[in-house]
Design a protein around this motif. Sequence first.
Motif, short mmCIF file in Angstrom:
data_model
loop_
_atom_site.label_atom_id
_atom_site.label_comp_id
_atom_site.label_asym_id
_atom_site.label_seq_id
_atom_site.Cartn_x
_atom_site.Cartn_y
_atom_site.Cartn_z
N TRP A 138 0.84 -1.20 0.00
CA TRP A 138 0.00 0.00 0.00
C TRP A 138 0.86 1.23 0.00
N PRO A 139 0.59 2.21 -0.80
CA PRO A 139 -0.48 2.34 -1.78
C PRO A 139 -0.01 2.14 -3.21
N HIS A 140 1.16 1.51 -3.39
CA HIS A 140 1.80 1.49 -4.69
C HIS A 140 1.54 0.26 -5.55
N ALA A 141 0.91 -0.77 -5.00
CA ALA A 141 0.67 -1.98 -5.78
C ALA A 141 -0.26 -1.67 -6.95
N ARG A 142 -0.07 -2.38 -8.01
CA ARG A 142 -0.90 -2.15 -9.21
C ARG A 142 -2.22 -2.89 -9.15
N GLN A 143 -2.24 -4.03 -8.43
CA GLN A 143 -3.47 -4.81 -8.34
C GLN A 143 -4.17 -4.54 -7.01
N PRO A 144 -5.47 -4.70 -7.00
CA PRO A 144 -6.20 -4.64 -5.73
C PRO A 144 -5.73 -5.77 -4.82
N ALA A 145 -5.87 -5.57 -3.52
CA ALA A 145 -5.46 -6.58 -2.56
C ALA A 145 -6.58 -6.86 -1.57
N LEU A 146 -6.78 -8.14 -1.29
CA LEU A 146 -7.73 -8.60 -0.28
C LEU A 146 -6.91 -9.27 0.82
N VAL A 147 -7.11 -8.82 2.06
CA VAL A 147 -6.41 -9.41 3.21
C VAL A 147 -7.43 -10.04 4.14
N VAL A 148 -7.23 -11.32 4.45
CA VAL A 148 -8.06 -12.02 5.42
C VAL A 148 -7.25 -12.07 6.71
N GLY A 149 -7.76 -11.36 7.74
CA GLY A 149 -6.98 -11.25 8.96
C GLY A 149 -7.81 -11.10 10.21
N HIS A 150 -7.27 -10.36 11.16
CA HIS A 150 -7.76 -10.35 12.53
C HIS A 150 -7.94 -8.94 13.09
N GLN A 151 -8.74 -8.88 14.15
CA GLN A 151 -8.82 -7.72 15.01
C GLN A 151 -7.75 -7.88 16.07
N PRO A 152 -7.13 -6.85 16.57
CA PRO A 152 -7.40 -5.46 16.25
C PRO A 152 -6.63 -4.93 15.04
#
Length: 157
Positions: A94-108
């Motif tokens: 972030w914020p320079h990647a060319r493709q969108p990114a999906l992150v599956v993660g945790h709180q907090p």
Amino acid sequence: MDLILWRHAEAEDLDETDEHGGDDLSRRLTARGEKQAARMAAWLDRHLPEGTRVWCSPAVRAEQTALALGRKYRVRAELAPGAPAQAVLDVVQWPHARQPALVVGHQPTLGQVVAQLLGLVSGQCSIRKGAVWWLRQRERDGDWQTILLSVQTPDLL
């Protein structure tokens, strides 16, 4: 750049694991969590842009959530429970990647990412289990802005 943050769906308590209080990373989704993951995955599948890269925590509950999407994903140790917000941003470039990114993660951690990118003074934001927050960085009048495109919870789908 689009950044989609997906908190893992509802998981068993630590004392409900096969080890009865064993490793936090081994916690699995509950039956309700599996349904939450499936509902959110169906919504994401309809809306994710082509070429979205999917990143996942090494926790079993996060991987089970990501599996519901039915797309390739990469597990990164830097996304484990308790990770700093900056680790998420570094993994997705972030914020320079060319493709969108999906992150599956945790709180907090995910809530801290949202707070940082949206400039929330408190430094944190609560993200419900199984929910998705979709953020985008754009340039407007020479200034870079982060905008919130969508917040979706599985219970409302």
